[in-house]
Motif scaffolding. Structure first.
Motif, short mmCIF file in Angstrom:
data_model
loop_
_atom_site.label_atom_id
_atom_site.label_comp_id
_atom_site.label_asym_id
_atom_site.label_seq_id
_atom_site.Cartn_x
_atom_site.Cartn_y
_atom_site.Cartn_z
N LEU A 2 90.60 78.63 0.94
CA LEU A 2 90.94 77.75 1.85
C LEU A 2 90.59 78.10 3.07
CD1 LEU A 2 94.25 75.87 0.77
CD2 LEU A 2 92.11 75.23 0.62
N ALA A 3 90.51 79.37 3.57
CA ALA A 3 90.34 79.77 4.68
C ALA A 3 88.73 80.12 5.08
CB ALA A 3 90.99 80.90 5.25
N ASP A 4 87.92 79.74 4.08
CA ASP A 4 86.55 80.26 4.37
C ASP A 4 85.97 79.65 5.43
OD1 ASP A 4 83.77 79.56 4.06
OD2 ASP A 4 84.15 79.97 1.81
N PRO A 5 85.47 80.44 6.21
CA PRO A 5 84.98 79.87 7.54
C PRO A 5 84.21 78.39 7.49
CG PRO A 5 84.41 82.19 7.16
CD PRO A 5 84.94 81.67 6.04
N SER A 6 83.35 78.61 6.28
CA SER A 6 82.53 77.00 6.27
C SER A 6 83.23 76.07 6.27
CB SER A 6 81.57 77.31 5.26
OG SER A 6 82.13 77.29 3.89
N VAL A 7 84.73 75.93 5.65
CA VAL A 7 85.49 75.14 5.41
C VAL A 7 86.04 74.61 6.55
CG1 VAL A 7 87.61 74.29 4.26
CG2 VAL A 7 86.02 75.64 2.90
N VAL A 8 86.49 75.85 7.50
CA VAL A 8 87.14 75.47 8.67
C VAL A 8 86.10 74.85 9.67
CG1 VAL A 8 88.12 76.61 10.43
CG2 VAL A 8 88.72 77.34 8.25
N GLU A 9 85.03 75.51 9.58
CA GLU A 9 83.71 74.86 10.38
C GLU A 9 83.70 73.06 10.04
OE1 GLU A 9 80.44 77.10 10.25
OE2 GLU A 9 81.47 78.92 10.77
N GLN A 10 83.73 72.88 9.10
CA GLN A 10 83.48 71.57 8.63
C GLN A 10 84.62 70.76 8.90
OE1 GLN A 10 82.75 71.34 4.37
NE2 GLN A 10 80.83 72.39 4.39
N LEU A 11 85.90 71.18 8.80
CA LEU A 11 86.95 70.83 9.11
C LEU A 11 87.04 70.26 10.64
CD1 LEU A 11 90.07 69.80 8.75
CD2 LEU A 11 90.79 71.93 9.28
N VAL A 12 86.78 71.35 11.38
CA VAL A 12 86.67 71.47 13.03
C VAL A 12 85.52 70.43 13.42
CG1 VAL A 12 86.60 72.65 15.16
CG2 VAL A 12 87.97 73.44 13.25
N ARG A 13 84.34 70.43 12.61
CA ARG A 13 83.38 69.40 13.14
C ARG A 13 83.59 68.08 13.04
NH1 ARG A 13 78.83 71.49 9.75
NH2 ARG A 13 79.58 73.44 10.25
N GLY A 14 84.60 67.72 12.14
CA GLY A 14 85.11 66.29 11.95
C GLY A 14 86.20 66.02 12.85
N MET A 15 86.77 66.81 13.67
CA MET A 15 87.69 66.38 14.70
C MET A 15 87.05 66.44 16.02
SD MET A 15 90.64 69.15 13.20
CE MET A 15 91.75 68.38 14.14
N ALA A 17 87.63 66.81 20.40
CA ALA A 17 88.39 67.73 21.11
C ALA A 17 89.61 67.73 21.39
CB ALA A 17 87.60 68.01 22.31
N PRO A 18 90.16 66.46 21.51
CA PRO A 18 91.52 66.25 21.71
C PRO A 18 92.49 66.36 20.34
CG PRO A 18 90.52 64.60 22.95
CD PRO A 18 89.54 65.53 21.94
N GLN A 19 91.82 66.11 19.02
CA GLN A 19 92.62 66.30 18.12
C GLN A 19 92.70 68.02 17.72
OE1 GLN A 19 89.85 64.13 15.63
NE2 GLN A 19 91.36 62.88 15.04
N ILE A 20 91.78 68.70 18.17
CA ILE A 20 91.52 70.39 17.82
C ILE A 20 92.57 70.69 18.94
CG2 ILE A 20 90.22 72.42 18.26
CD1 ILE A 20 87.69 70.58 17.22
N LEU A 23 95.96 70.15 17.30
CA LEU A 23 96.43 70.98 16.36
C LEU A 23 96.92 72.38 16.81
CD1 LEU A 23 96.35 71.36 13.19
CD2 LEU A 23 93.86 71.87 13.47
N ARG A 24 95.79 72.95 17.71
CA ARG A 24 96.24 74.23 18.23
C ARG A 24 97.71 74.21 19.00
NH1 ARG A 24 92.58 78.14 17.79
NH2 ARG A 24 90.68 77.66 17.57
N GLU A 25 98.12 73.18 19.52
CA GLU A 25 99.21 72.99 20.30
C GLU A 25 100.19 73.12 19.05
OE1 GLU A 25 101.61 69.85 22.79
OE2 GLU A 25 99.59 70.07 23.38
N THR A 26 100.21 72.35 18.18
CA THR A 26 101.14 72.17 16.97
C THR A 26 101.31 73.71 16.45
OG1 THR A 26 100.43 70.07 16.59
CG2 THR A 26 101.60 71.15 14.58
#
Length: 86
Positions: A2-15, A17-20, A23-26
């Protein structure tokens, strides 16, 4: 994993800037000692706040599944993948 960097990159790419940022604030709101990692006690507090109604065993099992690198804490990347999963 789940923490594979490519998975995280794809997740973040679909978000956006305010969503990211949200998420960081949460993540940081549950990182009580601000060390950049969520330990089990902090995770349990998160689940209580979400009113998940899980047993202690369920909480521990979920924690172990999210902590994909098994270092005893949940990183932001692990948290992001979990938070965004269905």
């Amino acid at each position: 994993t789940l923490a594979d960097p490519s998975v995280v990159e794809q997740l973040v790419r679909g978000m956006t800037a305010p969503q990211i940022a949200e998420l960081r604030e949460t993540f940081h709101s549950f990182d009580g000692d601000t060390d950049g990692r969520i330990v089990y006690a902090e995770f349990a507090r998160l689940l209580v706040s979400l009113q998940a109604g899980l047993t202690e065993q369920d909480c521990r099992k979920g924690y172990a599944e999210i902590d994909t690198d098994h270092d005893g804490a949940i990183s932001f990347d692990e948290f992001a993948v979990w938070w965004a999963s269905p």
